[in-house]
Design an enzyme around this catalytic site. Structure first.
Site, PDB file in Angstrom:
ATOM      1  N   ASP A 256      80.022  58.383  18.162  1.00  0.00           N
ATOM      2  CA  ASP A 256      80.377  57.145  17.803  1.00  0.00           C
ATOM      3  C   ASP A 256      81.960  56.766  17.715  1.00  0.00           C
ATOM      4  OD1 ASP A 256      81.290  54.838  16.061  1.00  0.00           O
ATOM      5  OD2 ASP A 256      80.176  55.372  14.450  1.00  0.00           O
TER       6      ASP A 256
ATOM      7  N   TYR B 127      70.783  30.245  22.635  1.00  0.00           N
ATOM      8  CA  TYR B 127      69.780  31.608  22.534  1.00  0.00           C
ATOM      9  C   TYR B 127      69.635  32.170  23.489  1.00  0.00           C
ATOM     10  CZ  TYR B 127      68.230  32.084  17.594  1.00  0.00           C
ATOM     11  OH  TYR B 127      68.167  32.490  16.254  1.00  0.00           O
TER      12      TYR B 127
ATOM     13  N   ARG C 127      85.205  41.086  17.351  1.00  0.00           N
ATOM     14  CA  ARG C 127      84.338  41.815  16.532  1.00  0.00           C
ATOM     15  C   ARG C 127      83.168  41.924  17.036  1.00  0.00           C
ATOM     16  NH1 ARG C 127      87.540  42.157  12.656  1.00  0.00           N
ATOM     17  NH2 ARG C 127      86.200  43.842  11.647  1.00  0.00           N
TER      18      ARG C 127
ATOM     19  N   LYS D 277      88.558  47.343  17.577  1.00  0.00           N
ATOM     20  CA  LYS D 277      89.707  48.170  17.136  1.00  0.00           C
ATOM     21  C   LYS D 277      90.477  48.621  18.164  1.00  0.00           C
ATOM     22  CE  LYS D 277      86.327  49.699  13.381  1.00  0.00           C
ATOM     23  NZ  LYS D 277      85.666  51.012  12.931  1.00  0.00           N
TER      24      LYS D 277
ATOM     25  N   GLU E 178      67.606  35.655  23.599  1.00  0.00           N
ATOM     26  CA  GLU E 178      66.911  37.041  23.535  1.00  0.00           C
ATOM     27  C   GLU E 178      66.490  37.575  24.664  1.00  0.00           C
ATOM     28  OE1 GLU E 178      63.937  35.841  20.539  1.00  0.00           O
ATOM     29  OE2 GLU E 178      65.253  35.904  18.892  1.00  0.00           O
TER      30      GLU E 178
ATOM     31  N   THR F 260      82.616  50.357  18.374  1.00  0.00           N
ATOM     32  CA  THR F 260      83.006  48.790  18.106  1.00  0.00           C
ATOM     33  C   THR F 260      83.792  48.478  19.186  1.00  0.00           C
ATOM     34  OG1 THR F 260      84.885  49.100  17.030  1.00  0.00           O
ATOM     35  CG2 THR F 260      83.081  49.223  15.630  1.00  0.00           C
TER      36      THR F 260
HETATM   37  C1  LIG Z   1      84.443  50.889  12.018  1.00  0.00           C
HETATM   38  C2  LIG Z   1      83.569  51.673  12.302  1.00  0.00           C
HETATM   39  C3  LIG Z   1      82.084  51.430  12.435  1.00  0.00           C
HETATM   40  C4  LIG Z   1      81.520  50.036  12.064  1.00  0.00           C
HETATM   41  O1  LIG Z   1      81.726  48.872  12.558  1.00  0.00           O
HETATM   42  P1  LIG Z   1      81.495  47.571  12.091  1.00  0.00           P
HETATM   43  O2  LIG Z   1      81.748  46.720  13.255  1.00  0.00           O
HETATM   44  O3  LIG Z   1      82.527  47.461  10.911  1.00  0.00           O
HETATM   45  O4  LIG Z   1      80.137  47.588  11.704  1.00  0.00           O
HETATM   46  C5  LIG Z   1      81.126  52.543  12.702  1.00  0.00           C
HETATM   47  N1  LIG Z   1      81.300  53.625  12.946  1.00  0.00           N
HETATM   48  C6  LIG Z   1      82.875  54.103  12.760  1.00  0.00           C
HETATM   49  C7  LIG Z   1      83.187  55.639  12.895  1.00  0.00           C
HETATM   50  C8  LIG Z   1      83.828  53.050  12.505  1.00  0.00           C
HETATM   51  O5  LIG Z   1      85.114  53.613  12.398  1.00  0.00           O
END
Ligand SMILES: *Cc1c(COP(=O)(O)O)cnc(C)c1O
Length: 435
Positions: free
Chosen positions: A200, A51, A235, A229, A53, A226
């Site tokens: 994002d 933990y 993840r 990807k 935090e 993220t």
């Molecule tokens: C994949 C994605 C997310 C979310 O990611 P998670 O890890 O699945 O919550 C948010 N915004 C965009 C544009 C994405 O492509």
């Protein structure tokens, strides 16, 4: 993994089957990738027990000396990778990172402007079934139906919409948009209407880190992503600010009355705002992935991801497919199958039967439901990690075309499955199960 095999043969068997599926099929889901063994090892480590935090040096728990070292490594590497001043590596996922952005930048029922989900946007950008669409007033911009900008965002139209709806925040970012963004133009619009600009970059983060796409960090007030990807880490999620600045809402620190910086507000929005304890084993894996992404070979990987996607788009076009926006700038391709008399769901199922994994996807101005759809989305990050080049990717398009031309044919499926296996054996992945 021999302990797991003895201790829990049921879970082990499922893991082994999944490893076989990944090894012996073509992974073309645009949001997926294969992490290195080192990233996996960091995730399966003692840090899952801890933990922590708070932030390094300011924890609410004892025993944090070594996890502090790990989080500091992750943060300094992320800053080096993206050339940014402030970062928070604790978000559990992309959606969690985005929750912290909303909590920081918006009051409930405030208006924001984002890319329409049906035009490639993400659930967390205002979908009515997501908190972002339930708690806040979502307005949308989209892509053009036809003309020279068909399938692309027209910045004049974004500006018109922004002037009309007067958003508190404008979001950029998509899950199924194959083109790059003009961040300077978005920032000019945000400044004109007095909005914050949020990018994002969940999908293209790895390509942005490698410098093969435009860089949002000099333009956006806040950037979320993220890490799993194109960035090819575990993840998880992350928040970044190019140059940190005093928050524009006048929020002050409790005792000193000092105006807090944007990064401080986002830190609080992650914890305690929206999360409890951070996943320190995942943060260790993020640190490992960022080190990998700082190596010159990652730049070459990102370029190859892009070249492979371009080669596939060209081959689809040559075979008479409708590629939305006429091609791709990044790692993904969106096919509109309406001229092929086939739904996205049928295409996804037929390809899966030939061990080729893609996902059905809405296309702009789709007339079918999200469960059926008129298109499929595919991407090259995962196959490029296992060593595919443009010629292998062109061969893959030929295989997909044969399946899509005869979606019910067992003979075709069987033949293509054999060719898929051959290609996979020529480009082996490491052995996940014993990693
Ligand atoms: C994949 C994605 C997310 C979310 O990611 P998670 O890890 O699945 O919550 C948010 N915004 C965009 C544009 C994405 O492509």
């Amino acid at each position: 993994m021999s302990d797991l095999k003895l201790q829990d043969p049921d879970v082990y068997a499922a893991l082994a089957r999944e490893a076989d599926r990944q090894n012996n099929g073509l992974e073309l889901i645009a949001s997926e990738n294969f992490v290195s063994r080192s990233v996996m090892q960091a995730m399966g480590s003692s840090l899952t027990n801890k933990y922590a935090e708070g932030l390094p040096g300011r924890r609410y728990y004892g025993g944090c000396t070594y996890v502090d070292e790990v989080e500091d490594l992750a943060r300094s590497r992320a800053r080096a990778l993206f050339g940014c001043e402030w970062v928070n590596v604790q978000p559990h996922s992309g959606a969690s990172a985005n929750a912290a952005v909303y909590l920081t930048c918006m009051n409930p029922r405030d208006t924001f402007l984002g890319l329409d989900l049906a035009h490639g946007g993400h659930l967390t950008h205002g979908s009515p079934v997501n908190f972002s669409g339930i708690l806040y007033q979502a307005e949308y911009y989209g892509v053009e139906p036809d003309g020279p900008l068909a399938g692309r965002i027209d910045m004049d139209r974004v500006r018109d919409t922004a002037l009309r709806v007067r958003p508190r925040m404008i979001s950029i970012g998509a899950s199924a948009y194959a083109r790059d963004f003009d961040y300077a133009a978005f920032r000019a619009i945000a400044d004109e209407v007095g909005a914050l600009l949020w990018m994002d970059m969940a999908h293209p983060a790895g390509l942005i880190a490698a410098g093969v796409l435009n860089d949002p960090l000099p333009h956006a007030h806040v950037v979320s992503t993220t890490t799993h990807k194109t960035l090819r880490g575990p993840r998880g999620g992350m928040l970044l600010i190019g140059r940190d600045f005093p928050n524009p809402f006048g929020r002050t620190a409790p005792k000193s009355g000092r105006t807090r910086r944007m990064g401080e507000l986002l830190d609080s929005a992650v914890f305690p705002g929206t999360q409890g304890g951070p996943l320190m084993h995942v943060i260790a894996a993020k640190a490992v992935a960022f080190k990998e992404a700082l190596e010159p070979s990652f730049k070459e990987y990102a370029r190859q991801v892009q070249r492979n996607a371009a080669a596939m788009a060209e081959e689809f076009l040559a075979r008479g497919y409708h590629v939305v926006s006429g091609g791709t700038d990044n790692h993904l391709i969106l096919l509109d199958l309406r001229n092929r008399d086939m739904t996205g769901r049928q295409a996804e199922q037929a390809l899966q039967a030939a061990d080729i994994t893609v996902n059905k996807n809405m296309v702009p101005f789709d007339d079918k439901s999200p469960f059926v759809t008129s298109g499929i989305r595919l991407g090259t990050p995962a196959v490029t990690t296992r060593g595919f080049d443009e010629s292998a990717c062109t061969v893959v398009v030929g295989m997909m075309d044969r399946v899509l031309q005869a979606p019910q044919s067992d003979t075709v499926r069987r033949a293509v499955r054999g060719e898929v296996l051959e290609l996979c054996h020529a480009h082996p992945l490491y052995d996940f199960v014993t990693a």
